[in-house]
Design a protein around this motif. Structure first.
Motif, PDB file in Angstrom:
ATOM      1  N   LYS A  47      -1.917  -8.197  -7.050  1.00  0.00           N
ATOM      2  CA  LYS A  47      -0.484  -7.817  -6.979  1.00  0.00           C
ATOM      3  C   LYS A  47      -0.233  -6.264  -7.122  1.00  0.00           C
ATOM      4  O   LYS A  47       0.611  -5.765  -6.349  1.00  0.00           O
ATOM      5  N   VAL A  48      -0.822  -5.830  -8.267  1.00  0.00           N
ATOM      6  CA  VAL A  48      -0.674  -4.403  -8.383  1.00  0.00           C
ATOM      7  C   VAL A  48      -1.344  -3.348  -7.547  1.00  0.00           C
ATOM      8  O   VAL A  48      -0.806  -2.324  -7.307  1.00  0.00           O
ATOM      9  N   GLY A  49      -2.404  -3.733  -6.832  1.00  0.00           N
ATOM     10  CA  GLY A  49      -3.083  -3.108  -5.814  1.00  0.00           C
ATOM     11  C   GLY A  49      -2.247  -2.561  -4.782  1.00  0.00           C
ATOM     12  O   GLY A  49      -1.918  -1.588  -4.246  1.00  0.00           O
ATOM     13  N   PRO A  50      -1.638  -3.673  -4.033  1.00  0.00           N
ATOM     14  CA  PRO A  50      -0.648  -3.273  -2.875  1.00  0.00           C
ATOM     15  C   PRO A  50       0.675  -2.568  -3.192  1.00  0.00           C
ATOM     16  O   PRO A  50       0.978  -1.731  -2.559  1.00  0.00           O
ATOM     17  N   ALA A  51       1.080  -2.915  -4.419  1.00  0.00           N
ATOM     18  CA  ALA A  51       2.187  -2.182  -4.932  1.00  0.00           C
ATOM     19  C   ALA A  51       2.174  -0.846  -5.156  1.00  0.00           C
ATOM     20  O   ALA A  51       2.676   0.180  -4.524  1.00  0.00           O
ATOM     21  N   VAL A  52       0.826  -0.292  -5.556  1.00  0.00           N
ATOM     22  CA  VAL A  52       0.370   1.111  -5.849  1.00  0.00           C
ATOM     23  C   VAL A  52       0.634   1.916  -4.161  1.00  0.00           C
ATOM     24  O   VAL A  52       1.137   2.711  -4.325  1.00  0.00           O
ATOM     25  N   PHE A  53      -0.003   1.431  -3.555  1.00  0.00           N
ATOM     26  CA  PHE A  53       0.108   2.032  -2.148  1.00  0.00           C
ATOM     27  C   PHE A  53       1.068   1.875  -1.248  1.00  0.00           C
ATOM     28  O   PHE A  53       1.618   2.831  -0.575  1.00  0.00           O
ATOM     29  N   VAL A 110      -5.810  -0.625   5.461  1.00  0.00           N
ATOM     30  CA  VAL A 110      -6.176  -2.228   5.155  1.00  0.00           C
ATOM     31  C   VAL A 110      -6.487  -2.189   3.524  1.00  0.00           C
ATOM     32  O   VAL A 110      -7.699  -1.572   3.329  1.00  0.00           O
ATOM     33  N   LEU A 111      -6.000  -2.964   2.813  1.00  0.00           N
ATOM     34  CA  LEU A 111      -6.737  -3.334   1.415  1.00  0.00           C
ATOM     35  C   LEU A 111      -7.167  -4.638   1.277  1.00  0.00           C
ATOM     36  O   LEU A 111      -6.264  -5.714   1.356  1.00  0.00           O
ATOM     37  N   ASP A 154       1.509   2.602   4.909  1.00  0.00           N
ATOM     38  CA  ASP A 154       1.812   1.403   5.998  1.00  0.00           C
ATOM     39  C   ASP A 154       0.419   0.622   5.329  1.00  0.00           C
ATOM     40  O   ASP A 154      -0.669   0.876   5.670  1.00  0.00           O
ATOM     41  N   VAL A 155       0.672  -0.715   4.463  1.00  0.00           N
ATOM     42  CA  VAL A 155      -0.442  -1.617   4.196  1.00  0.00           C
ATOM     43  C   VAL A 155      -0.490  -2.877   4.590  1.00  0.00           C
ATOM     44  O   VAL A 155       0.575  -3.553   4.328  1.00  0.00           O
ATOM     45  N   THR A 156      -1.665  -3.083   5.077  1.00  0.00           N
ATOM     46  CA  THR A 156      -1.990  -4.456   5.559  1.00  0.00           C
ATOM     47  C   THR A 156      -2.872  -4.958   4.319  1.00  0.00           C
ATOM     48  O   THR A 156      -3.917  -4.217   4.093  1.00  0.00           O
TER      49      THR A 156
END
Length: 446
Positions: A187-193, A177-178, A199-201
């Motif tokens: 925007k850039v944070g979710p894209a990196v992971f 979870v981010l 599997d990112v929430t």
């Protein structure tokens, strides 16, 4: 020479109140352009910002000031502070400018600068800019005015840089979870992971200009803790408004603070042969960190509070790793400044290498009970700390603890507060001593 405008992290304040006014930002851009662009023909700076509504105002004013000084601007839009530092270096710009008040509420904003090496400006250069601010503002000839343009590929470049700090491995199978704090990394944070196959929430990724850091991010972990437990995630990552901080949450919803993060990364660097020099913490770093590092044979040095002082100490002692309890972690073998995304990736590297959970890695560093109380002040904080009743109270507490703990009273570098910290073996005694000192500070204020 004392500083008039620059604090521990650039210029910062409430929007509409000096120094955070449009006219000051205009002149700040001009003064910085005159100093940073000296000796070059048509120097160029990059300008990034977080998601505060006032960012539009200050971006335009700074751009105009730089233009008047004959300096060109590449406008990056919302981008983490460390992303601006990286692009300053990668694009060989004369300087990087970040419009952000980091973890503060939306009604505050600030301006901080990076030099061409991607590091924060030295005290000497900041003083040169302050001296230039006292001069009458002028304008270069019309044919030498600076221009401005939008740089659209900046976020993509920074995403690839973050991924490169992790290597060729994959995060496949890891549930994260981010929390992006409705800030610059939304925007850039979710894209990196996601591009590393996690599997990112994502939460805190709906900025409206007013909700940055509002009950979210690294200063408000409750929503992230709930989301981690409710989704059954392996861990949570919390950034702040400009994404230079990172705190984490384990699968049970327990906080993993900057001291524990620093310990995990130091242990990883030691195991892989990548650690050099001492690890640098601050006066606020938990005594448990110092003891845990000592058990590993790793030297530990304390700097004054503030990532600029951590950086100065790292350079002076030849270290590569330092940080603050608040989540500013500097990995000089990866980047030039604190970077929340890069920090999280280093912790994930340790998880994968040891095949252990975040909770297991964090509990290897036992923490002393620590109580921090922020006391709002209206007068000069330094003067309050020197009053007889506050001085006597500190001496009293030190005598009572008799070497069984630490106390620290210091002015905040970013807010009108005195921070009162007590750290000792017994939780009840720790709380009692901190409240006693805080009350003495309040008395001195009145």
């Amino acid at each position: 020479m004392s500083r008039k405008y620059f604090g521990t992290d650039g210029v910062r304040g409430r929007v509409g109140t000096p120094p955070m006014t449009p006219d000051f930002a205009l002149k700040l851009g001009w003064a910085a352009g005159r100093v940073l662009g000296a000796g070059t023909n048509q120097a160029r700076v990059v300008i990034g910002k977080d998601t505060r509504r006032s960012g539009y105002l200050f971006e335009s004013a700074l751009e105009a000031g730089f233009a008047a000084a004959g300096v060109e601007s590449d406008l990056l839009g919302p981008l983490p502070t460390p992303g601006v530092a990286y692009l300053t270096r990668a694009l060989r710009a004369r300087a990087g400018v970040v419009i952000s008040a980091s973890h503060n509420p939306h009604h505050d904003n600030g301006v901080k600068f990076f030099g061409p090496d991607g590091c924060k400006l030295s005290d000497e250069i900041e003083l040169e800019i302050e001296a230039m601010l006292e001069q009458p503002m002028t304008c270069v000839e019309p044919d030498r005015l600076g221009r401005a343009k939008r740089l659209t590929d900046g976020p993509g470049r920074y995403i690839e840089f973050c991924k490169s700090s992790f290597g060729e491995r994959s995060l496949a199978g890891l549930r994260i979870v981010l929390d992006c704090a409705n800030g610059a990394a939304y925007k850039v944070g979710p894209a990196v992971f996601q591009e590393l196959d996690a599997d990112v929430t994502v939460i805190g990724n709906q900025p409206d200009g007013l909700n940055i850091n509002l009950e979210c991010g690294s200063t408000h972990l409750a929503s992230l803790q709930r989301a981690v437990v409710e989704t059954g995630a392996d861990l949570g990552i919390a950034l702040d408004g400009d994404a230079d901080r990172c705190l984490m949450v384990d699968a049970q919803g327990n906080e993993v603070d900057g001291d524990q993060i620093l310990y995990i990364i130091a242990r990883l660097r030691q195991a892989t042969g990548g650690l050099s020099g001492p690890v640098v913490g601050t006066l606020m770093s938990n005594l448990g960190l110092e003891h845990a590092l000592r058990a590993l044979g790793i030297a530990f040095v304390r700097a004054k509070v503030g990532d600029r002082y951590v950086m100065e100490t790292l350079r002076a002692c030849g270290g590569i790793l330092g940080g603050e309890t608040s989540g500013h972690t500097i990995c000089l073998d990866k980047t030039t400044t604190g970077d929340g995304i890069v920090t999280a990736l280093q912790v994930l590297s340790a998880l994968l290498r040891e095949n252990r959970s975040l909770a297991e890695l964090a509990c290897a560093m036992p923490k002393y009970p620590q109580v921090l109380i922020n006391v709002p002040v209206s007068a000069a904080a330094a003067a309050i700390l020197e009053t007889p009743q506050v001085v006597a109270a500190q001496a009293d507490v030190r005598a009572r603890l008799a070497g069984r703990g630490r106390i620290l009273l210091r002015p905040s570098g970013t807010e009108p507060l005195i921070r009162v910290m007590v750290e000792a073996e017994d939780p009840a005694e720790t709380r009692q001593m901190a409240e006693y000192l805080a009350e003495r500070v309040r008395d001195a204020c009145s």
